[in-house]
Motif scaffolding. Structure first.
Motif, short mmCIF file in Angstrom:
data_model
loop_
_atom_site.label_atom_id
_atom_site.label_comp_id
_atom_site.label_asym_id
_atom_site.label_seq_id
_atom_site.Cartn_x
_atom_site.Cartn_y
_atom_site.Cartn_z
N THR A 65 -2.90 -6.45 6.12
CA THR A 65 -3.16 -5.03 6.39
C THR A 65 -2.67 -4.19 5.22
O THR A 65 -2.20 -4.72 4.20
CB THR A 65 -2.51 -4.59 7.72
N TYR A 66 -2.80 -2.90 5.39
CA TYR A 66 -2.35 -1.98 4.35
C TYR A 66 -0.83 -2.00 4.26
O TYR A 66 -0.15 -1.99 5.28
CB TYR A 66 -2.82 -0.57 4.68
N MET A 67 -0.31 -2.04 3.07
CA MET A 67 1.13 -1.90 2.84
C MET A 67 1.31 -0.87 1.74
O MET A 67 0.57 -0.88 0.75
CB MET A 67 1.75 -3.24 2.45
N ARG A 68 2.24 -0.03 1.92
CA ARG A 68 2.48 1.14 1.07
C ARG A 68 1.76 1.14 -0.29
O ARG A 68 1.92 0.21 -1.09
CB ARG A 68 3.99 1.31 0.83
N GLY A 69 0.94 2.15 -0.49
CA GLY A 69 0.15 2.24 -1.72
C GLY A 69 -0.97 1.21 -1.75
O GLY A 69 -1.34 0.74 -2.82
N PRO A 70 -1.54 0.85 -0.58
CA PRO A 70 -2.50 -0.25 -0.53
C PRO A 70 -3.66 -0.04 -1.50
O PRO A 70 -4.15 1.07 -1.66
CB PRO A 70 -3.00 -0.24 0.91
N GLY A 71 -4.10 -1.12 -2.11
CA GLY A 71 -5.19 -1.02 -3.09
C GLY A 71 -4.64 -0.66 -4.45
O GLY A 71 -4.48 -1.51 -5.32
N GLY B 196 -3.42 22.86 0.09
CA GLY B 196 -3.34 22.48 -1.32
C GLY B 196 -2.41 21.30 -1.59
O GLY B 196 -1.89 21.14 -2.69
N VAL B 197 -2.20 20.46 -0.57
CA VAL B 197 -1.29 19.32 -0.71
C VAL B 197 -2.07 18.03 -0.96
O VAL B 197 -3.23 17.92 -0.54
CB VAL B 197 -0.42 19.14 0.56
N LYS B 198 -1.44 17.08 -1.64
CA LYS B 198 -2.11 15.80 -1.85
C LYS B 198 -1.37 14.62 -1.21
O LYS B 198 -1.93 13.53 -1.13
CB LYS B 198 -2.26 15.53 -3.35
N GLY B 199 -0.14 14.82 -0.80
CA GLY B 199 0.62 13.70 -0.22
C GLY B 199 1.30 12.90 -1.31
O GLY B 199 0.78 12.76 -2.42
N VAL B 200 2.48 12.38 -1.00
CA VAL B 200 3.22 11.61 -2.01
C VAL B 200 3.63 10.22 -1.53
O VAL B 200 4.15 9.43 -2.30
CB VAL B 200 4.48 12.36 -2.50
N GLY B 201 3.41 9.93 -0.26
CA GLY B 201 3.93 8.67 0.31
C GLY B 201 3.47 7.43 -0.41
O GLY B 201 4.25 6.51 -0.65
N GLU B 202 2.21 7.38 -0.77
CA GLU B 202 1.68 6.15 -1.38
C GLU B 202 1.83 6.15 -2.90
O GLU B 202 2.23 5.15 -3.49
CB GLU B 202 0.19 5.95 -1.04
N HIS C 195 -1.32 8.05 10.88
CA HIS C 195 -0.23 8.46 9.99
C HIS C 195 -0.16 7.43 8.87
O HIS C 195 0.68 6.53 8.87
CB HIS C 195 1.06 8.48 10.82
N GLY C 196 -1.08 7.56 7.95
CA GLY C 196 -1.15 6.59 6.86
C GLY C 196 -2.03 7.15 5.77
O GLY C 196 -2.63 8.22 5.91
N GLY C 197 -2.10 6.41 4.67
CA GLY C 197 -2.96 6.82 3.58
C GLY C 197 -2.58 8.17 2.98
O GLY C 197 -3.40 8.82 2.33
N SER C 198 -1.35 8.59 3.21
CA SER C 198 -0.86 9.87 2.65
C SER C 198 -1.71 11.06 3.07
O SER C 198 -1.81 12.04 2.35
CB SER C 198 -0.80 9.80 1.11
N GLY D 10 2.98 0.80 6.85
CA GLY D 10 1.63 0.30 7.11
C GLY D 10 1.60 -0.74 8.21
O GLY D 10 0.55 -0.99 8.80
N SER D 11 2.73 -1.35 8.53
CA SER D 11 2.73 -2.44 9.52
C SER D 11 2.39 -1.93 10.92
O SER D 11 1.99 -2.73 11.77
CB SER D 11 4.08 -3.15 9.54
N ALA D 12 2.55 -0.63 11.16
CA ALA D 12 2.26 -0.09 12.49
C ALA D 12 1.00 0.76 12.50
O ALA D 12 0.81 1.61 13.36
CB ALA D 12 3.46 0.72 13.00
#
Ligand code: MOS
Length: 703
Positions: free
Chosen positions: A340-346, A664-670, A498-501, A235-237
């Motif tokens: 700012t946003y950091m992994r899994g923000p919120g 049909g993907v949801k993303g897993v990063g966050e 490239h964020g928010g999964s 999230g820093s970038a």
């Protein structure tokens, strides 16, 4: 011949380049005549610059220029807000005025031939300040509602809480945390007339171009941004921070390409952070464990010049079923740079509070924590009054509990031991939004049966490079080694942040659509063959397709989120207060998994990040001046290999979501980061009988 590649555990297509050092990161690029920039930063948190004396610096060896607010060119700073920029407020303007609003704010820039010369000269710049009272501690700040106020209410939360058979109310605190990617932020700026090339560590090349164009008052097409490899970011970038402007400014004044690479310490003052939050949760329930009321207030730090807000309380409205809910989110403007946003923000922060409170409720009711959640499993999103596009929480609880061996848990705190170690088992629910944004991609089939596919995405580590190659090759009907995917350059078709999964959903859908079109065109022109390689041989020239892929109205019709469950075993040393995480089992309903090897890797990374959040990470702010007293790797602890448990089990439950996006993907990063911290603190309670509501759980809190 078509091979199924989506769903296969393909190794990273860029892995060899990374491990052999052939991958070029931003700070490693060379430009003819490259010189170096060093930033002089404010030593006060609030006030005005009273004087700057840069004469000694000017005369130091190798110095080309010293820029301050007194001599720096005035910049256009046209309005521009990219998706990661706060909607309210105005970004920091660098070297434009004498105002200082946070510790570490850039007050001068030295350009010199050599890096050491620039750093040395920066130390010779003498700055005096007229300091003003600064607020650097959220306890002394005055939180105000968001703009516009975001209080939500359904039913009668206060009445229901008052009438509840069982109730609890507690405060949960998460300190400021800093992103600590291995690769530090860096920018190289090079002007050619009115055109600017930037090599920049970023999660969004096009947004860097848009932002720097707005700052300098030039057309965005004049700015090319190149960012092939990103060594982590979390999230820093996401945003375009002031050092990028400084590099471009320095290069313009020096008439030479300028490189600025932030030190580890500087990253604590210029690339955002997860904001300090103070959350109050009250739960009311019946004796049989049905939630009757949830009241969730969250206060969060922000800067004096921008309202940074993350979805701290959103999940509260739909995670568990409850007829009476109130959420109230406030911001505390402080003399800090904008978080700012950091992994899994919120969610990572908000769910720490909710899932800790749920565990406290389970204890108060003497109901198993999994059973309590099952009794409050909603049938739909009760906040938005919409069906979930898919929701596999039940399957996740069951799969993870079974793998973990949860049924053998003795619910009594301090009841499980291994020698002198106190053993604790805890769990928590996880969720993260399944978003999608417009994205474009290009696919070009070549007569030799290979293909080039491109989109200006970023790959900060999750494996975008590889997963996009898989989607492209399968859709084109080519073996994976015949497809070359390119990203990280504004000359390529535009991709979203490239964020928010959202990358797999957004860029993946665009890549799939472009490849489908290229394949169809090739087959239509290929003289009746069904083999794309044969068709291309016959056509004898490239066949190219470009596609702009946009979401439909599905996010209006469905509540779309990934869900998961995290189970943790800890061992706490009763004499030393040290907690070791022994096992983590996470089960996720994250839609289709394009690459189970890389997705597992993402989840393991999130789990380790969660260990850091739970047990270690804390940017310690000196209340007198806003300085971060542990802005280095010696004192800001992050998990290392020895902190990662030998067992990190990742389960992807089968989930087919026909609504969420074409893949049909949801993303897993966050989501991988969410739920880990409360699962750990819940396990610590089970081990020790001590409820720790303020992260990180360092040994002193357990003694
Ligand atoms: Mo993620 S915090 O959107 O990089």
């Amino acid at each position: 011949m078509t091979t199924a590649l989506i769903g296969q555990p393909i190794s990273r297509v860029d892995g060899r380049r990374k491990v052999t050092g052939a991958a070029t990161y931003v700070a490693e690029f060379q430009a003819p005549g490259l010189v170096h920039g060093a930033i002089v930063r404010s030593t006060v948190a609030n006030g005005r610059i009273a004087s700057i004396d840069s004469s000694a610096a000017q005369q130091a060896p190798g110095v080309i220029a010293v820029l301050t607010h007194q001599n720096a060119p005035k910049l256009a700073y046209r309005a521009h807000k990219g998706a990661p920029d706060p909607g309210i407020g105005e970004r920091l303007h660098v070297l434009q005025a004498d105002r200082v609003s946070h510790q570490g704010q850039p007050v001068a820039l030295v350009i010199a031939e050599g890096l050491e010369q620039a750093v040395h000269a920066a130390m010779l710049v003498r700055v005096t300040y007229a300091p003003e009272a600064a607020i650097t501690d959220i306890a002394r700040a005055e939180p105000v509602p968001l703009t516009p106020p975001s209080e939500t209410r359904r039913g009668d939360p206060d009445g229901a809480l008052a009438a509840a058979e069982v109730k609890l109310g507690q405060t949960y605190v998460i300190p400021r945390e800093n992103h600590n990617p291995i690769e530090m932020h860096a920018t190289i700026a090079s002007w050619d007339g009115d055109s600017l090339t930037l090599w920049d560590k970023t999660q969004w090349v096009h947004n860097v171009a848009d932002e720097i164009a707005a700052v300098f008052g030039i057309p965005a097409r004049n700015v090319r941004v190149i960012s092939p490899f990103v060594g982590g970011a979390f999230g820093s970038a996401l945003r375009t921070w002031p050092h990028v402007t400084l590099a471009a400014l320095g290069a313009r004044v020096a008439g030479r390409p300028v490189k600025i690479m932030l030190s580890r310490r500087e990253m604590y003052y210029g690339t955002g952070f997860r904001p300090h939050t103070v959350q109050r949760v009250a739960l009311g329930a019946s004796r049989d464990g049905r939630l009757g009321a949830i009241l969730h207030n969250g206060d969060q730090e922000t800067s004096t010049y921008e309202e940074f807000t993350e979805a701290l309380l959103n999940a509260t409205g739909f995670l568990h079923s409850c007829p009476n809910v109130n959420t109230r989110h406030r911001l505390a403007p402080m003399n800090v740079h904008t978080p700012t946003y950091m992994r899994g923000p919120g969610e990572a922060s908000g769910i720490f509070a909710i899932e800790s409170a749920m565990d406290e409720l389970a204890v108060a009711l003497n109901i198993d924590p999994v059973e309590l959640r099952l009794r409050n499993e909603p049938e739909q999103d009760e906040f938005r009054q919409l069906p979930f596009s898919s929701r596999s929480t039940r399957e996740c609880y069951q799969a993870a509990a079974e793998r973990f061996g949860w049924s053998r848990r003795n619910s009594e705190p301090r009841s499980m031991r291994d020698g002198r170690q106190l053993i604790g088992w805890g769990m928590a629910t996880a969720t993260y939004g399944a978003g999608r944004a417009p994205a474009s991609a290009m696919a070009r089939l070549l007569p030799d049966g290979t293909a080039e596919v491109a989109s200006a995405a970023s790959d900060m580590g999750p494996g975008t490079w590889t997963s996009m190659t898989q989607v492209a090759a399968e859709t084109l009907g080519l073996p994976i080694e015949r497809v070359r995917f390119t990203l990280g350059d504004t000359r390529l078709p535009r991709a979203p942040v490239h964020g928010g999964s959202i990358t797999m959903a957004s860029v993946g859908s665009a890549v799939q659509a472009a490849c489908r079109k290229a394949r169809e065109d090739a087959l239509a022109r290929g003289g009746g063959t069904n083999d794309v390689t044969e068709a291309m041989r016959r056509i004898g020239q490239p066949v190219e397709a470009s596609v702009d892929s946009t979401p439909g109205d599905e996010s209006q019709r469905f509540s779309m989120h990934a869900f998961g469950a995290v189970f943790v075993e800890v061992a706490v040393d009763p004499d030393l207060g040290e907690t070791r995480v022994r096992r983590i089992v996470g089960a996720y309903g994250a839609g289709r998994i394009v690459n189970p090897k890389l997705a597992r890797s993402q989840c393991v990374g999130g789990m380790i990040g969660g260990i850091g959040m739970a047990l270690m990470e804390h940017s310690v702010v000196d209340g007198r001046n806003g300085r971060v007293s542990n802005a280095n790797f010696a004192e800001y602890a992050v998990p290392v290999h020895a902190d990662a448990p030998p067992v990190m089990d990742v389960i992807f439950v089968e989930e087919h979501d026909p609504h969420v996006n074409p893949l049909g993907v949801k993303g897993v990063g966050e989501i991988a980061m969410v739920g880990v911290a409360p699962a750990i603190t819940n396990a610590i309670f089970h081990a020790t009988g001590k409820r720790i509501r303020e992260l990180p759980v360092t040994p002193d809190k357990l003694l």
